[in-house]
Scaffold this motif. Structure first.
Motif, PDB file in Angstrom:
ATOM      1  N   ARG A 143       0.909  -1.115  -0.163  1.00  0.00           N
ATOM      2  CA  ARG A 143       0.011  -0.104  -0.113  1.00  0.00           C
ATOM      3  C   ARG A 143       0.988   1.233  -0.106  1.00  0.00           C
ATOM      4  O   ARG A 143       1.672   1.366   1.003  1.00  0.00           O
ATOM      5  CB  ARG A 143      -0.957  -0.042   1.255  1.00  0.00           C
ATOM      6  CG  ARG A 143      -1.907   1.105   1.173  1.00  0.00           C
ATOM      7  CD  ARG A 143      -2.739   1.186   2.659  1.00  0.00           C
ATOM      8  NE  ARG A 143      -3.788   1.891   2.755  1.00  0.00           N
ATOM      9  CZ  ARG A 143      -3.924   3.318   2.970  1.00  0.00           C
ATOM     10  NH1 ARG A 143      -2.885   3.844   3.250  1.00  0.00           N
ATOM     11  NH2 ARG A 143      -5.037   3.873   2.920  1.00  0.00           N
ATOM     12  N   ASN A 146       0.538   7.528  -3.840  1.00  0.00           N
ATOM     13  CA  ASN A 146       0.768   7.859  -4.799  1.00  0.00           C
ATOM     14  C   ASN A 146       0.714   9.161  -5.155  1.00  0.00           C
ATOM     15  O   ASN A 146      -0.152   9.893  -4.885  1.00  0.00           O
ATOM     16  CB  ASN A 146      -0.040   7.097  -6.017  1.00  0.00           C
ATOM     17  CG  ASN A 146       0.294   6.884  -7.397  1.00  0.00           C
ATOM     18  OD1 ASN A 146       1.333   6.524  -7.588  1.00  0.00           O
ATOM     19  ND2 ASN A 146      -0.527   7.483  -8.580  1.00  0.00           N
ATOM     20  N   ARG A 159      -2.873   3.821  -2.772  1.00  0.00           N
ATOM     21  CA  ARG A 159      -3.083   2.952  -3.712  1.00  0.00           C
ATOM     22  C   ARG A 159      -2.210   1.599  -3.228  1.00  0.00           C
ATOM     23  O   ARG A 159      -1.127   1.326  -2.595  1.00  0.00           O
ATOM     24  CB  ARG A 159      -2.159   3.460  -5.035  1.00  0.00           C
ATOM     25  CG  ARG A 159      -2.344   2.604  -6.147  1.00  0.00           C
ATOM     26  CD  ARG A 159      -1.379   3.310  -7.324  1.00  0.00           C
ATOM     27  NE  ARG A 159      -1.714   2.840  -8.610  1.00  0.00           N
ATOM     28  CZ  ARG A 159      -0.798   2.915  -9.653  1.00  0.00           C
ATOM     29  NH1 ARG A 159       0.238   4.208  -9.589  1.00  0.00           N
ATOM     30  NH2 ARG A 159      -0.792   2.515 -10.848  1.00  0.00           N
ATOM     31  N   TRP A 184     -10.315  -2.830  -9.756  1.00  0.00           N
ATOM     32  CA  TRP A 184      -8.780  -3.048 -10.149  1.00  0.00           C
ATOM     33  C   TRP A 184      -8.614  -2.922 -11.551  1.00  0.00           C
ATOM     34  O   TRP A 184      -9.583  -2.847 -12.480  1.00  0.00           O
ATOM     35  CB  TRP A 184      -8.362  -4.433  -9.516  1.00  0.00           C
ATOM     36  CG  TRP A 184      -9.077  -5.629 -10.292  1.00  0.00           C
ATOM     37  CD1 TRP A 184     -10.342  -6.304  -9.778  1.00  0.00           C
ATOM     38  CD2 TRP A 184      -8.667  -6.086 -11.486  1.00  0.00           C
ATOM     39  NE1 TRP A 184     -10.692  -6.974 -10.552  1.00  0.00           N
ATOM     40  CE2 TRP A 184      -9.849  -7.231 -11.894  1.00  0.00           C
ATOM     41  CE3 TRP A 184      -7.791  -5.878 -12.471  1.00  0.00           C
ATOM     42  CZ2 TRP A 184      -9.739  -7.895 -12.950  1.00  0.00           C
ATOM     43  CZ3 TRP A 184      -7.807  -6.891 -13.696  1.00  0.00           C
ATOM     44  CH2 TRP A 184      -8.885  -7.633 -13.727  1.00  0.00           C
ATOM     45  N   SER A 193      -3.271  -2.892  -9.902  1.00  0.00           N
ATOM     46  CA  SER A 193      -3.541  -1.763  -9.192  1.00  0.00           C
ATOM     47  C   SER A 193      -4.895  -1.381  -8.639  1.00  0.00           C
ATOM     48  O   SER A 193      -5.746  -1.716  -9.304  1.00  0.00           O
ATOM     49  CB  SER A 193      -3.276  -0.584 -10.034  1.00  0.00           C
ATOM     50  OG  SER A 193      -3.510   0.816  -9.393  1.00  0.00           O
ATOM     51  N   ALA A 195      -6.856   1.712  -6.990  1.00  0.00           N
ATOM     52  CA  ALA A 195      -6.707   3.025  -6.733  1.00  0.00           C
ATOM     53  C   ALA A 195      -7.820   3.970  -6.520  1.00  0.00           C
ATOM     54  O   ALA A 195      -7.847   4.916  -6.108  1.00  0.00           O
ATOM     55  CB  ALA A 195      -5.986   3.628  -7.963  1.00  0.00           C
ATOM     56  N   VAL A 200     -10.049   1.300  -2.720  1.00  0.00           N
ATOM     57  CA  VAL A 200      -8.870   1.439  -1.553  1.00  0.00           C
ATOM     58  C   VAL A 200      -9.428   1.205  -0.130  1.00  0.00           C
ATOM     59  O   VAL A 200      -8.905   0.456   0.908  1.00  0.00           O
ATOM     60  CB  VAL A 200      -8.116   2.690  -1.621  1.00  0.00           C
ATOM     61  CG1 VAL A 200      -6.986   2.731  -0.433  1.00  0.00           C
ATOM     62  CG2 VAL A 200      -7.335   2.703  -2.920  1.00  0.00           C
TER      63      VAL A 200
END
Length: 211
Positions: A143, A146, A159, A184, A193, A195, A200
């Motif tokens: 984790r 970003n 992220r 995802w 990822s 995000a 999240v």
């Protein structure tokens, strides 16, 4: 005449595959979590006299080392060893019945051979996808914060990243995320990822940062 009860020694008495009467692990979340760790940073040695399940945990995450130790004991292990390596600890346990619980073991690297869950494994993961994801992300995920710059202004947002060379293991991660309705995307061939803010937040409830 009644048949005598089978004499079970060591881990045999706790193998829920060979002796279904013993039931699943005391903590039903332990097996899917340990399965995720195994698929990420673990391997099963079956060439020794007694099989050895080993998971490598970085020194930077002492709580992860403890969690792996606890999961092994909850699933099957009577005893767990911690072997210090350069930059990591090998958390390991010997037991003749580890291959029963991790039939994905085999020669060579995981990304060079098929990794397919059995029906009974898929049933367990489907019941506890969050714990399975916790094992995957605690091994091959992270984790991070970003940072992006838009029109001269900097933004920071959390992220999750999961990186694995095995397309099969990546597919299992995607499947578990889908079970929980967590969005995802693949940002690279071997990298996933998570995000979106709500995604999240959802993954935080199941995984959370390493520690």
């Amino acid at each position: 005449m009644d048949r005598p009860e089978p004499v079970m020694v060591g881990t045999a008495a706790r193998c829920f595959r060979c002796f279904p009467d013993v039931g699943n692990p005391t903590d039903p979340t332990a097996y899917p979590y340990l399965l995720g760790l195994y698929l990420g940073d673990g391997h099963l040695v079956t060439t020794d006299r007694v099989p050895v399940l080993r998971v490598y945990c970085a020194d930077a995450w002492p709580d992860l080392i403890d969690a792996c130790d606890v999961a092994m004991k909850a699933v099957l292990a009577n005893k767990v060893q911690r072997i210090q390596k350069q930059g990591c600890v090998a958390v390991q346990s010997t037991g003749k019945h580890w291959p029963c619980l991790f039939p994905q073991h085999g020669p060579g690297k995981k990304h060079e051979r098929p990794i397919v869950l059995t029906d009974w494994q898929r049933e367990i993961v489907a019941a506890h996808p969050g714990d399975f994801l916790r094992g995957l992300f605690h091994s091959d995920g992270c984790r991070v914060s970003n940072r992006v710059t838009v029109r001269g202004r900097s933004y920071v947002y959390p992220r999750y990243m999961f990186v694995n060379e095995s397309a099969d293991i990546m597919g299992l991660c995607q499947w578990a995320l889908d079970l929980l309705g967590i969005a995802w995307r693949m940002n690279r061939r071997n990298s996933l990822s998570v995000a979106r803010r709500e995604a999240v937040a959802a993954l935080d409830r199941h995984v959370g940062p390493k520690s």
